[in-house]
Scaffold this motif. Structure first.
Motif, PDB file in Angstrom:
ATOM      1  N   ALA A  36       0.809  -1.220   0.000  1.00  0.00           N
ATOM      2  CA  ALA A  36       0.000   0.000   0.000  1.00  0.00           C
ATOM      3  C   ALA A  36       0.845   1.274   0.000  1.00  0.00           C
ATOM      4  CB  ALA A  36      -0.936   0.005   1.213  1.00  0.00           C
ATOM      5  N   TRP A  37       2.106   1.177   0.427  1.00  0.00           N
ATOM      6  CA  TRP A  37       2.982   2.344   0.374  1.00  0.00           C
ATOM      7  C   TRP A  37       3.400   2.669  -1.059  1.00  0.00           C
ATOM      8  CZ3 TRP A  37       3.073   5.357   4.391  1.00  0.00           C
ATOM      9  CH2 TRP A  37       2.985   4.835   5.684  1.00  0.00           C
ATOM     10  N   PHE A  38       3.308   1.699  -1.944  1.00  0.00           N
ATOM     11  CA  PHE A  38       3.703   1.893  -3.342  1.00  0.00           C
ATOM     12  C   PHE A  38       2.480   2.358  -4.149  1.00  0.00           C
ATOM     13  CE2 PHE A  38       7.608  -1.139  -3.707  1.00  0.00           C
ATOM     14  CZ  PHE A  38       8.177  -0.521  -2.610  1.00  0.00           C
ATOM     15  N   THR A  39       2.163   3.610  -4.060  1.00  0.00           N
ATOM     16  CA  THR A  39       1.059   4.128  -4.861  1.00  0.00           C
ATOM     17  C   THR A  39       1.479   4.141  -6.331  1.00  0.00           C
ATOM     18  OG1 THR A  39       1.795   6.432  -4.680  1.00  0.00           O
ATOM     19  CG2 THR A  39       0.316   5.605  -2.960  1.00  0.00           C
ATOM     20  N   PRO A  40       0.536   4.010  -7.259  1.00  0.00           N
ATOM     21  CA  PRO A  40       0.896   4.066  -8.688  1.00  0.00           C
ATOM     22  C   PRO A  40       1.667   5.329  -9.051  1.00  0.00           C
ATOM     23  CG  PRO A  40      -1.347   3.278  -8.433  1.00  0.00           C
ATOM     24  CD  PRO A  40      -0.900   3.706  -7.071  1.00  0.00           C
ATOM     25  N   GLU A  41       1.306   6.451  -8.425  1.00  0.00           N
ATOM     26  CA  GLU A  41       1.986   7.707  -8.726  1.00  0.00           C
ATOM     27  C   GLU A  41       3.461   7.660  -8.328  1.00  0.00           C
ATOM     28  OE1 GLU A  41      -2.291   8.189  -8.405  1.00  0.00           O
ATOM     29  OE2 GLU A  41      -0.811   7.418  -6.965  1.00  0.00           O
ATOM     30  N   PHE A  42       3.747   7.104  -7.156  1.00  0.00           N
ATOM     31  CA  PHE A  42       5.135   7.054  -6.702  1.00  0.00           C
ATOM     32  C   PHE A  42       5.925   5.977  -7.446  1.00  0.00           C
ATOM     33  CE2 PHE A  42       4.118   9.193  -2.401  1.00  0.00           C
ATOM     34  CZ  PHE A  42       4.441  10.437  -2.935  1.00  0.00           C
ATOM     35  N   ILE A  43       5.279   4.890  -7.835  1.00  0.00           N
ATOM     36  CA  ILE A  43       5.972   3.891  -8.650  1.00  0.00           C
ATOM     37  C   ILE A  43       6.386   4.509  -9.987  1.00  0.00           C
ATOM     38  CG2 ILE A  43       5.732   1.718  -9.916  1.00  0.00           C
ATOM     39  CD1 ILE A  43       3.842   0.755  -7.721  1.00  0.00           C
ATOM     40  N   GLN A  44       5.462   5.205 -10.623  1.00  0.00           N
ATOM     41  CA  GLN A  44       5.763   5.835 -11.909  1.00  0.00           C
ATOM     42  C   GLN A  44       6.836   6.897 -11.753  1.00  0.00           C
ATOM     43  OE1 GLN A  44       4.972   4.579 -14.578  1.00  0.00           O
ATOM     44  NE2 GLN A  44       2.804   4.117 -14.860  1.00  0.00           N
ATOM     45  N   LEU A  45       6.808   7.630 -10.655  1.00  0.00           N
ATOM     46  CA  LEU A  45       7.817   8.652 -10.403  1.00  0.00           C
ATOM     47  C   LEU A  45       9.205   8.022 -10.326  1.00  0.00           C
ATOM     48  CD1 LEU A  45       8.415  11.661  -9.715  1.00  0.00           C
ATOM     49  CD2 LEU A  45       8.157  11.020  -7.297  1.00  0.00           C
ATOM     50  N   ALA A  46       9.327   6.949  -9.545  1.00  0.00           N
ATOM     51  CA  ALA A  46      10.611   6.271  -9.407  1.00  0.00           C
ATOM     52  C   ALA A  46      11.076   5.686 -10.734  1.00  0.00           C
ATOM     53  CB  ALA A  46      10.509   5.168  -8.351  1.00  0.00           C
TER      54      ALA A  46
END
Length: 332
Positions: A36-46
């Motif tokens: 749940a800490w890996f939001t789609p937005e933060f995954i895409q950012l990384a």
């Protein structure tokens, strides 16, 4: 597989990420469901930062040239990598270093980040079957020639014991800080907000403490930091926020908040999720001296250091813990 083939594959991998096709989107959605800490937005950012800063053709070529990586690795070793899982694809740089060096690698993924790198490696398998001989995943690492392990200070003690007979890089807890002078613009504070909040502040390059001059006015900072007020809707983050706030209230300690992050005067450079520590200074030179002697610091933003907004955007040569991973591999 020669160096040029590896460079071509890495460039293609960057293009694959940037294209954001349906298979990649499916992998992102799955990883987000699993953690749940890996939001789609933060995954895409990384992932997009990896594509831009690590996998661009000109940057890869310059990196390989800088280290004089030979076209062929005549004596490839098997390097075991234990990856962390605090932010999406946090172990990608280690994977990249081993791959470009021409060594084989056996990877133990974190249970918190088991999907993303596997998916990207499967693309490499599909494009060139030779990569199957160079990259594999295991749940336990045995029989490797060298090791790269990232974990907490506690796990690092075990890594030191188990891998002491082998060439190794062992990484421990680290964090990052920022130095402010009170003259920051609203744009500067907005970029600092990104350094603090991206990935919910769980990366070693996230700012977890700020140093501010005496009589610093926190109101502009707190107002700008409201750009991340949507964190209050994230269940895990909100639980952390509520807990840290309750602790401070029960202990009758002074704090400031904008309802999404807590500011607390604290000497520690480490702060819990949802909290940003601060410390006043009157002597900037003394702050610099203190930080230069602190082995817990990964990066420093602000005066005479990284520009705000770039803490979570390392280059290929920004090696974790200051240990030159690629040079270590080339000397095996």
């Amino acid at each position: 597989m020669n160096l040029q083939n590896r460079l071509d594959l890495l460039e293609r991998l960057g293009q694959y990420i940037s294209a954001d096709g349906e298979p990649w989107q499916t992998a992102v959605e799955r990883a987000s469901r699993e953690n749940a800490w890996f939001t789609p937005e933060f995954i895409q950012l990384a992932a997009n930062r990896i594509a831009t800063h690590f996998l661009a053709k000109d940057k890869l070529s310059a990196w390989a040239t800088q280290y004089k990586i030979p076209a062929e690795n005549p004596h490839p070793k098997n390097v075991g990598i234990i990856m962390a899982g605090n932010i999406p694809l946090v172990g990608f740089h280690d994977f990249l270093c081993v791959f470009i060096s021409g060594h084989r690698q056996t990877i133990k993924l974190s249970s918190r980040d088991e999907t993303l790198l596997k998916h990207l490696v499967e693309q490499l398998y599909e494009w060139d079957a030779q990569t199957k001989e160079l990259i594999r995943f295991e749940t336990m690492l045995k029989g490797c020639d060298a090791y790269i392990a990232t974990g907490s200070n506690n796990s690092a003690r075990y890594f030191d014991y188990y891998f002491k007979k082998y060439p190794h890089i062992i990484r421990r807890n680290r964090t990052s800080v920022a130095i402010l002078d009170g003259n920051e613009s609203e744009a500067d504070l907005g970029k600092l907000a990104d350094d603090v909040h991206e990935y919910f502040g769980m990366g070693c390059r996230n700012i977890t403490k700020i140093y501010v001059p005496k009589d610093y006015d926190f109101l502009p900072l707190l107002n700008v930091f409201r750009k991340y007020n949507q964190f209050a809707e994230h269940n895990k983050y909100k639980n952390n926020y509520d807990y840290q706030l309750a602790v401070l209230i029960i202990n009758k300690q002074y704090y400031m908040t904008n309802d999404s992050i807590i500011l607390h005067e604290n000497p520690s450079v480490f702060s819990p999720v949802s909290q940003l520590n601060y410390e006043f200074y009157t002597d900037l030179a003394a702050v610099e001296t203190s930080l230069s002697a602190n082995n817990d610091i990964q990066a420093i933003a602000g005066i005479n250091h990284l520009p705000f907004g770039q803490a979570q955007q390392p280059s290929l040569t920004d090696y974790a813990d200051g240990a030159d991973t690629l040079q270590f591999l080339l000397e095996l």
